[in-house]
Design a protein around this motif. Structure first.
Motif, PDB file in Angstrom:
ATOM      1  N   ALA A 149     -28.756  22.694 -13.526  1.00 13.80           N
ATOM      2  CA  ALA A 149     -30.094  22.041 -13.868  1.00 13.80           C
ATOM      3  C   ALA A 149     -30.115  20.717 -13.821  1.00 13.80           C
ATOM      4  O   ALA A 149     -29.165  20.013 -13.944  1.00 13.80           O
ATOM      5  CB  ALA A 149     -30.535  22.436 -15.338  1.00 13.80           C
ATOM      6  N   GLU A 182     -29.565  17.174 -24.691  1.00 10.48           N
ATOM      7  CA  GLU A 182     -29.691  17.474 -23.320  1.00 10.48           C
ATOM      8  C   GLU A 182     -31.306  17.945 -23.087  1.00 10.48           C
ATOM      9  O   GLU A 182     -31.890  18.726 -23.717  1.00 10.48           O
ATOM     10  CB  GLU A 182     -28.754  18.882 -22.885  1.00 10.48           C
ATOM     11  N   ASN A 234     -33.817  18.516 -20.024  1.00 12.86           N
ATOM     12  CA  ASN A 234     -33.675  19.082 -18.487  1.00 12.86           C
ATOM     13  C   ASN A 234     -35.091  18.656 -17.783  1.00 12.86           C
ATOM     14  O   ASN A 234     -36.178  18.489 -18.438  1.00 12.86           O
ATOM     15  CB  ASN A 234     -33.501  20.318 -18.457  1.00 12.86           C
ATOM     16  N   VAL A 257     -33.323  21.834 -32.792  1.00 10.88           N
ATOM     17  CA  VAL A 257     -34.321  21.419 -31.689  1.00 10.88           C
ATOM     18  C   VAL A 257     -35.744  21.471 -32.083  1.00 10.88           C
ATOM     19  O   VAL A 257     -36.536  20.569 -31.984  1.00 10.88           O
ATOM     20  CB  VAL A 257     -34.344  22.379 -30.360  1.00 10.88           C
ATOM     21  N   THR A 281     -37.699  19.717 -20.546  1.00 10.22           N
ATOM     22  CA  THR A 281     -37.553  20.570 -22.001  1.00 10.22           C
ATOM     23  C   THR A 281     -36.397  20.160 -22.486  1.00 10.22           C
ATOM     24  O   THR A 281     -35.362  19.457 -22.073  1.00 10.22           O
ATOM     25  CB  THR A 281     -36.895  22.152 -21.535  1.00 10.22           C
ATOM     26  N   ARG A 310     -33.399  21.047 -24.325  1.00 13.81           N
ATOM     27  CA  ARG A 310     -32.462  22.318 -24.334  1.00 13.81           C
ATOM     28  C   ARG A 310     -31.895  22.529 -25.502  1.00 13.81           C
ATOM     29  O   ARG A 310     -31.782  23.353 -26.095  1.00 13.81           O
ATOM     30  CB  ARG A 310     -31.875  22.177 -22.929  1.00 13.81           C
ATOM     31  N   ARG A 311     -31.283  21.411 -25.891  1.00 17.85           N
ATOM     32  CA  ARG A 311     -30.098  21.587 -26.989  1.00 17.85           C
ATOM     33  C   ARG A 311     -29.633  20.097 -27.849  1.00 17.85           C
ATOM     34  O   ARG A 311     -30.025  19.220 -26.812  1.00 17.85           O
ATOM     35  CB  ARG A 311     -28.916  22.283 -26.687  1.00 17.85           C
ATOM     36  N   TYR A 332     -21.089  18.322 -23.826  1.00 22.81           N
ATOM     37  CA  TYR A 332     -22.294  18.535 -23.181  1.00 22.81           C
ATOM     38  C   TYR A 332     -22.248  18.293 -21.514  1.00 22.81           C
ATOM     39  O   TYR A 332     -22.385  16.938 -21.350  1.00 22.81           O
ATOM     40  CB  TYR A 332     -23.512  18.245 -23.430  1.00 22.81           C
ATOM     41  N   GLY A 350     -26.754  20.997 -17.405  1.00 25.00           N
ATOM     42  CA  GLY A 350     -27.229  22.399 -16.729  1.00 25.00           C
ATOM     43  C   GLY A 350     -26.139  23.395 -16.772  1.00 25.00           C
ATOM     44  O   GLY A 350     -26.389  24.441 -16.321  1.00 25.00           O
ATOM     45  N   ILE A 354     -26.791  27.376 -16.748  1.00 25.82           N
ATOM     46  CA  ILE A 354     -28.104  27.468 -16.418  1.00 25.82           C
ATOM     47  C   ILE A 354     -28.203  27.802 -14.623  1.00 25.82           C
ATOM     48  O   ILE A 354     -27.381  27.090 -14.077  1.00 25.82           O
ATOM     49  CB  ILE A 354     -29.092  26.369 -16.693  1.00 25.82           C
ATOM     50  N   LYS A 397     -29.647  27.887 -11.270  1.00 24.90           N
ATOM     51  CA  LYS A 397     -30.819  27.059 -10.624  1.00 24.90           C
ATOM     52  C   LYS A 397     -31.261  27.965  -9.301  1.00 24.90           C
ATOM     53  O   LYS A 397     -30.462  28.375  -8.731  1.00 24.90           O
ATOM     54  CB  LYS A 397     -30.545  25.570 -10.450  1.00 24.90           C
TER      55      LYS A 397
END
Length: 308
Positions: free
Chosen positions: A59, A76, A78, A108, A137, A139-140, A284, A287, A290, A292
């Motif tokens: 990502a 994070e 995205n 979140v 988004t 994400r975390r 972190y 991505g 994830i 893609k």
């Protein structure tokens, strides 16, 4: 039915294990396309040195990190393409999200519901989506805090201060000098970025991960015809080596590889002026975990124009 082994699957296995192409294909065929089982199969055959699965960074977007005194957060956010990471509005959004996470915590949903002025973070993200034209988004998020000491950070591949492709925060519990602690914490954060430890120490490892490692080692030497009592000793020795690879305190310190991280922290106590304990760390990478979807643009254009 036998699983179809694609070139992409072989490529992924090669990247995560370093094994040869034909060996990777054989491993996937033997294990019906199961990636994790194929990795273990290669290791049992002595064809791979990989100690753990390496997640593909897929990502786009940015990791934001913010620390102040005894507290720090990492978030994070995205986006669909890498171009957005260079957009000033998006960079500002990530820094705003990090500041809100610092204020309200790492949940979140709470971050998205929090307000900056008259606007919620969720509304700010939606506004950025409308303006920039890409889906985004949150994400975390994660946070660390100590009662005394510091939380330090390191951002790798920074495109703007406090935001980049990877973010690490490290919490140091200590009554020592804040400036010396901050410098030590940054060094450790850089180490975490480079080595990606799975846990602070062996007791913090997922028991399933340790069991998998033991099983792989035992099966490897069993296939070599070693007796069970010998295998047990070899496995225990192998686990000690494994811990040095994946546990932060036992890893060789990247700034002085002649010492472990634990030894380096102990030696720094004189300069810091008090006992130092690593209370936790968070790393972190953009991505990670994830997948893609890779687009075949030629096929899409052909399909759109009615061609086969």
């Amino acid at each position: 039915m036998m699983a179809t082994i694609t070139a992409a699957m072989v490529k992924d296995l090669r990247e995560s294990t370093g094994a040869g192409m034909m060996d990777c294909k054989a491993a996937l065929t033997e294990n019906d396309g199961n990636m994790e089982a194929a990795q273990d199969w290669l290791r049992k055959k002595g064809l791979s040195k990989a100690a753990k699965k390496s997640g593909r960074v897929a990502a786009e977007g940015l990791i934001g990190a913010l620390t102040k005194g005894t507290k720090g957060v990492v978030v994070e956010v995205n986006s669909e393409t890498d171009f957005v990471a260079r957009n000033g509005q998006f960079q500002g959004l990530v820094k705003m999200v990090a500041q809100v996470a610092f204020d309200v915590g790492a949940d979140v949903e709470k971050i998205k519901a929090a307000k900056v002025g008259d606007v919620t973070i969720e509304a700010a993200i939606n506004d950025a989506i409308a303006t920039i034209g890409e889906n985004m988004t949150l994400r975390r998020a994660a946070s660390l805090e100590v009662t005394q000491g510091v939380v330090s950070s390191y951002v790798h591949g920074a495109v703007v201060e406090g935001a980049g492709k990877m973010g690490v925060i490290v919490a140091l519990e200590s009554p020592g000098k804040a400036d010396e602690l901050a410098a030590l914490g940054r060094q450790i954060a850089m180490h975490v970025a480079a080595t990606n430890p799975l846990a602070l120490e062996p007791s913090g490892l997922d028991p399933a991960v340790v069991k998998r490692e033991k099983d792989v080692l035992a099966d490897k030497y069993r296939q070599q015809g070693k007796p069970e009592n010998v295998i047990e000793k070899i496995v225990e020795s192998g686990l000690k080596t494994y811990y040095k690879e994946v546990c932060l305190l036992e890893q060789a310190f990247i700034h002085d590889t002649g010492k472990s991280v634990a030894q380096a922290v102990k030696e720094a106590e004189g300069k810091v002026g008090g006992a130092v304990k690593i209370a936790g760390f968070v790393r972190y990478a953009l991505g990670e975990g994830i997948e893609k979807q890779e687009s075949d643009f030629a096929a899409e254009v052909a399909a759109a124009s009615g061609k086969k």
